[in-house]
Design a protein around this motif. Structure first.
Motif, PDB file in Angstrom:
ATOM      1  N   ALA A 128     -21.880  -2.091  -7.668  1.00 18.21           N
ATOM      2  CA  ALA A 128     -20.769  -2.402  -6.767  1.00 18.21           C
ATOM      3  C   ALA A 128     -19.457  -2.626  -7.498  1.00 18.21           C
ATOM      4  CB  ALA A 128     -21.106  -3.665  -5.969  1.00 18.21           C
ATOM      5  N   ASP A 129     -19.561  -3.016  -8.774  1.00 19.87           N
ATOM      6  CA  ASP A 129     -18.402  -3.514  -9.502  1.00 19.87           C
ATOM      7  C   ASP A 129     -17.496  -2.385 -10.000  1.00 19.87           C
ATOM      8  OD1 ASP A 129     -16.668  -5.140 -10.803  1.00 19.87           O
ATOM      9  OD2 ASP A 129     -18.024  -5.603 -12.475  1.00 19.87           O
ATOM     10  N   ASP A 130     -16.650  -1.877  -9.107  1.00 22.57           N
ATOM     11  CA  ASP A 130     -15.802  -0.731  -9.446  1.00 22.57           C
ATOM     12  C   ASP A 130     -14.732  -1.075 -10.480  1.00 22.57           C
ATOM     13  OD1 ASP A 130     -17.147   0.926  -7.663  1.00 22.57           O
ATOM     14  OD2 ASP A 130     -15.887   0.291  -5.977  1.00 22.57           O
ATOM     15  N   ASN A 131     -14.234  -2.317 -10.476  1.00 20.03           N
ATOM     16  CA  ASN A 131     -13.171  -2.663 -11.426  1.00 20.03           C
ATOM     17  C   ASN A 131     -13.700  -3.397 -12.667  1.00 20.03           C
ATOM     18  OD1 ASN A 131     -13.721  -5.175 -10.412  1.00 20.03           O
ATOM     19  ND2 ASN A 131     -11.667  -5.612  -9.659  1.00 20.03           N
ATOM     20  N   SER A 132     -15.034  -3.419 -12.799  1.00 15.31           N
ATOM     21  CA  SER A 132     -15.683  -3.955 -14.007  1.00 15.31           C
ATOM     22  C   SER A 132     -15.251  -5.365 -14.409  1.00 15.31           C
ATOM     23  CB  SER A 132     -15.436  -3.019 -15.207  1.00 15.31           C
ATOM     24  OG  SER A 132     -15.915  -1.753 -14.918  1.00 15.31           O
ATOM     25  N   ASP A 133     -15.051  -6.246 -13.422  1.00 16.60           N
ATOM     26  CA  ASP A 133     -14.743  -7.630 -13.794  1.00 16.60           C
ATOM     27  C   ASP A 133     -15.997  -8.512 -13.747  1.00 16.60           C
ATOM     28  OD1 ASP A 133     -15.080  -7.871 -11.081  1.00 16.60           O
ATOM     29  OD2 ASP A 133     -13.200  -8.929 -10.685  1.00 16.60           O
ATOM     30  N   GLY A 134     -17.145  -7.895 -13.521  1.00 15.03           N
ATOM     31  CA  GLY A 134     -18.397  -8.635 -13.598  1.00 15.03           C
ATOM     32  C   GLY A 134     -18.764  -9.405 -12.346  1.00 15.03           C
ATOM     33  N   ARG A 135     -18.022  -9.177 -11.262  1.00 16.93           N
ATOM     34  CA  ARG A 135     -18.326  -9.849  -9.995  1.00 16.93           C
ATOM     35  C   ARG A 135     -17.973  -8.897  -8.852  1.00 16.93           C
ATOM     36  NH1 ARG A 135     -13.221 -14.133 -10.585  1.00 16.93           N
ATOM     37  NH2 ARG A 135     -11.664 -12.501 -10.480  1.00 16.93           N
ATOM     38  N   ILE A 136     -18.428  -9.226  -7.659  1.00 22.03           N
ATOM     39  CA  ILE A 136     -18.234  -8.321  -6.526  1.00 22.03           C
ATOM     40  C   ILE A 136     -17.187  -8.895  -5.573  1.00 22.03           C
ATOM     41  CG2 ILE A 136     -19.348  -7.111  -4.608  1.00 22.03           C
ATOM     42  CD1 ILE A 136     -22.019  -7.406  -6.084  1.00 22.03           C
ATOM     43  N   GLY A 137     -16.104  -8.173  -5.392  1.00 22.85           N
ATOM     44  CA  GLY A 137     -15.078  -8.565  -4.435  1.00 22.85           C
ATOM     45  C   GLY A 137     -15.433  -8.039  -3.042  1.00 22.85           C
ATOM     46  N   VAL A 138     -14.695  -8.490  -2.041  1.00 24.15           N
ATOM     47  CA  VAL A 138     -15.036  -8.094  -0.669  1.00 24.15           C
ATOM     48  C   VAL A 138     -14.889  -6.580  -0.462  1.00 24.15           C
ATOM     49  CG1 VAL A 138     -12.745  -8.654   0.308  1.00 24.15           C
ATOM     50  CG2 VAL A 138     -14.780  -8.687   1.782  1.00 24.15           C
ATOM     51  N   ASP A 139     -13.858  -5.974  -1.041  1.00 20.59           N
ATOM     52  CA  ASP A 139     -13.693  -4.520  -0.903  1.00 20.59           C
ATOM     53  C   ASP A 139     -14.854  -3.777  -1.547  1.00 20.59           C
ATOM     54  OD1 ASP A 139     -11.317  -5.191   0.211  1.00 20.59           O
ATOM     55  OD2 ASP A 139     -10.076  -4.529  -1.472  1.00 20.59           O
ATOM     56  N   GLU A 140     -15.240  -4.263  -2.711  1.00 20.21           N
ATOM     57  CA  GLU A 140     -16.360  -3.629  -3.419  1.00 20.21           C
ATOM     58  C   GLU A 140     -17.646  -3.769  -2.614  1.00 20.21           C
ATOM     59  OE1 GLU A 140     -14.910  -4.203  -8.054  1.00 20.21           O
ATOM     60  OE2 GLU A 140     -16.039  -5.812  -7.095  1.00 20.21           O
ATOM     61  N   PHE A 141     -17.813  -4.931  -1.984  1.00 19.97           N
ATOM     62  CA  PHE A 141     -19.008  -5.179  -1.191  1.00 19.97           C
ATOM     63  C   PHE A 141     -19.042  -4.244   0.017  1.00 19.97           C
ATOM     64  CE2 PHE A 141     -21.551  -7.651   1.941  1.00 19.97           C
ATOM     65  CZ  PHE A 141     -22.711  -7.794   1.199  1.00 19.97           C
TER      66      PHE A 141
HETATM   67 CA   LIG Z   1     -15.463  -6.370  -9.336  1.00 29.67          CA
END
Ligand SMILES: [Ca+2]
Ligand SMILES: [Ca+2]
Length: 109
Positions: free
Chosen positions: A90-103
């Protein structure tokens, strides 16, 4: 807001049962089986907010580990491998967490 106000309890139970065996969790299959894949973007966002237990605006690795238990309290925890695979899918921007857009993208695509 609770998960069962968005998803059917029966579908949730089936989805969780299906990945009972260790390392059998597949997020795509899970989202389909519990019915989330066919919900609206707003409903998916509501589910995201329920899963973001500390209201940080992101689903972190520590929250994902207990992902299944948010659906069914007696469910197993996800293994480190499953959690990492889940995040990286899910982590398109590779920050190691899932944002709402990514979810939303992960669930609805
Ligand atoms: Ca992310
Ligand atoms: Ca969080």
């Amino acid at each position: 807001m609770s998960l069962t106000s968005i998803l059917s309890a029966e579908a949730i139970e089936k989805a969780v049962k299906d990945c009972e065996a260790p390392d059998s969790f597949c997020h795509k299959k899970f989202f389909q089986m519990c019915g989330l894949s066919s919900k609206t973007p707003q409903e998916v966002k509501d589910v995201f907010q329920i899963l973001d237990e500390d209201n940080s605006g992101y689903i972190e690795e520590s929250e994902l580990k207990f992902f299944l238990q948010r659906f069914v309290p007696g469910a197993r925890t996800l293994s480190d491998a499953e959690t990492k695979k889940f995040i990286s899918s899910a982590d398109d921007n590779s920050d190691g967490r899932i944002g709402v857009d990514e979810f939303q993208t992960m669930v609805l695509s």
